[in-house]
Design an enzyme around this catalytic site. Sequence first.
Site, PDB file in Angstrom:
ATOM      1  N   HIS A 126     -40.710 -15.280   1.434  1.00 47.25           N
ATOM      2  CA  HIS A 126     -40.829 -15.794   2.801  1.00 47.25           C
ATOM      3  C   HIS A 126     -40.422 -14.760   3.845  1.00 47.25           C
ATOM      4  CE1 HIS A 126     -40.680 -20.336   1.592  1.00 47.25           C
ATOM      5  NE2 HIS A 126     -41.555 -19.638   0.897  1.00 47.25           N
ATOM      6  N   ASP A 127     -39.840 -13.668   3.401  1.00 46.39           N
ATOM      7  CA  ASP A 127     -39.503 -12.560   4.305  1.00 46.39           C
ATOM      8  C   ASP A 127     -40.706 -11.666   4.549  1.00 46.39           C
ATOM      9  OD1 ASP A 127     -38.069 -10.733   5.827  1.00 46.39           O
ATOM     10  OD2 ASP A 127     -37.118  -9.764   4.121  1.00 46.39           O
ATOM     11  N   ARG A 280     -40.627 -22.128   6.854  1.00 47.75           N
ATOM     12  CA  ARG A 280     -40.591 -22.941   5.633  1.00 47.75           C
ATOM     13  C   ARG A 280     -39.175 -23.196   5.127  1.00 47.75           C
ATOM     14  NH1 ARG A 280     -44.757 -18.913   2.797  1.00 47.75           N
ATOM     15  NH2 ARG A 280     -43.643 -17.554   4.253  1.00 47.75           N
ATOM     16  N   GLU A 283     -38.213 -26.489   3.117  1.00 48.84           N
ATOM     17  CA  GLU A 283     -38.999 -26.946   1.971  1.00 48.84           C
ATOM     18  C   GLU A 283     -38.125 -27.573   0.886  1.00 48.84           C
ATOM     19  OE1 GLU A 283     -42.900 -24.046   2.155  1.00 48.84           O
ATOM     20  OE2 GLU A 283     -41.389 -23.706   0.629  1.00 48.84           O
TER      21      GLU A 283
END
Length: 758
Positions: A126-127, A280, A283
């Site tokens: 996600h980075d 996100r 999640e």
Amino acid sequence: MVCKGFPSDVISIISNISGCLPLISSTVCVNNCLASKYRTITGACNNRNHPVWGASDTAFARWLPAQYEDGISEPKGWNPSFLYNNFYLPPVREVTKQIIHASNKAFPEDSLYSHIIIEWGQYIDHDIAFTPQSINKLPLLSGVDCKSTCENQNPCFPIKLPSASSTHGGCIPFYRSSAVCGTGNQGVLFGNNLAAVPQEQINSLTSFIDASTVYGSTEAIQQKLKNLSSEEGLLQVNLKYSDHGREYLPFVPNTPSPCIQHSALGNTERIECFFAGESRSNEVITLAAMHTLWVREHNRLAKALKKINPQWSAETIYQEARKIVGALHQIISIRDYFPKILGPTAFDQYIGTYKGYDENINPSISNIFSTAAFRFGHATVPPIVHRLDSEYKELSKYQSLPLNEVFFRPWRIIKEGGLDLLFRGLLGRSAKLQTHSDMVNEELTEKLLVLSINGSMDLASLNLQRGRDHGLPGYNDWREFCGLLRLKTPTDMAKAISDQNLIKKIIDLYGHLDNIDVWLGGLAEDFLPEARTGPLFACLIGKQIKALREGDWFWYENTPIFTKNQRAELAKHSLSRVICDNTGLTHVPVDAFLMSTFPSDFVSCDILPGINLQAWKEPFENGLSCGLPRKIQNGDFVFCSETVVIYSCNYGYVLEGQEELSCQGTQWSSQPPFCSDINECDNRQEPPCHSSATCKNTLGSFQCLCADPYVLAEDQRTCTSAKATSQSDKAKEEAKTFAKATFPLDKVAEFGTISNNV
């Protein structure tokens, strides 16, 4: 793709109608003394000769040409009658059911690695990558709704089900990823009449390992995350709740948010979605915990740096703490994480030792890495999130939970014990071991939650469909790309996959070995020695990480970025030390990723080494002969050296006056500049509001207003007719509202899907 011949306002209109995303094809790089000291938040200008390499809102790199059924945009499986090597492609749901799906019962545990290694993989993914899904403007005009249709009609590419017994009817909804404007079937709209350009997808994040999970990938998000009232360069934290005196993430700016609420609270108290640098973060609660850990680490470092260097401005402290946090993300990944995933042999082959920055290497994330290879981690996710007490035993009060009970439920962190019990569960319980007969657990194949879509989803099928959507070549093509044997017979296949039963299932489904989807083929391969991937994924992941390291000017080992003493201090730090410094845990494993038994394999936080920030102390004991420069409203300054400062303004303001001041004798070279509010409403080329709305300028921002009886649509730019909404409609609107709050306008993806990440 550069759209020539069209003014920007026309491009904006076309992209809004078509649902594509305009590509950032060029940018202006500043040449002041800070340019090589701190990253831009968008990742632009990392490479001065190729300023958009690795920047947010740029296309994924293609290592092999895209393969579409029509050569342009139609994904594999789009046309039911299309044959591949005289065979039909199997529906992805059939591949999941017959090969990938695994029961939650008695799942194999990884004896080497803890659950936190899985969380780090997702967090780092996600980075570096996020693919926005279609913003769905054409369906609104044509009447097609991807949540209800089972027809292949852009942007809908539904996943067909073997029966109509699902909560979705005969298919699982699927939105295609947004195309880069000017590619695929939209090329004609942008004047590409001479040559068809295959459809490309966009990465809305910076490609670099730079902690954009903490700070964002746009100026607007970064501004919302900063605590602008602080003199210590801090990030925003939650003002309503705390974790035994420690900070939580702030809530999203726009409420109510779509995160699931605690039924016992009713309407008396809402726990909103957390707001982080990456959209996100809600999640799963373990991912939210990791985000929270690093916001705490930034603020811890910032406060310590202010004590060491009281002369530093808030912006200097922010940038220095951000720089350290980014370096720690790199160190934990390259030193502790990737060698375990690739194994020592493949790590040395594809990544090896650092040779220095190479301006000729493109660090942009590749489509194959994001859409297939780095999704190997989905097969290693345990079906349970454990919550443990101080003795690393199961809690009676807050029991461990199946995955489907921790999706989008931040209330479980705030109301059920905070971060400590979650981190004990991550450290004290194992990852799932992927095997040929136990790939992806049913929490992900049968019970996946996507807030914008009713009913359960299937992550494995979404992954396979996404690979086809992105035009990824097949498994064999990628083996050839990596210099591996191209598999032509079952005997060849046995050299990569030792399970004969699995080989038979794959051949029965696909007919021809060239038809195999790359994600399935990569998952099915036998692991390399001391690795958690097979040869293909080790190659693809290794090549990508090497490019991210060598192609990043701000990589922590590049000698101009940190001093020798600072690099030595950074190397002492670890994920375990970060956990010690920012939670109530007092004993941790030396290596957080290794499966450890409490208490024999745990050490006291008191003896675990960490960073000595004295290496960041600047020699200002005697003070400047000119004195500290004057602060400005809605902006700040940063020292380039003891005698040179650079001023900048907050997002939504523009600098008026001299940007750079130097100390000359006993006086600064000029008066400080000032920051003027930008009137976004005057922007005629890219109007912030739709023509149906009235734009009102505000300090540092703007508002779009509607006259009665009209109200703002979910994009907060367009006026639409007011109408009563049912509870289900309201939930959908809330999901869209949250997406708007966490994505730049006109880059809104379907919020809540985890089909685009590990």
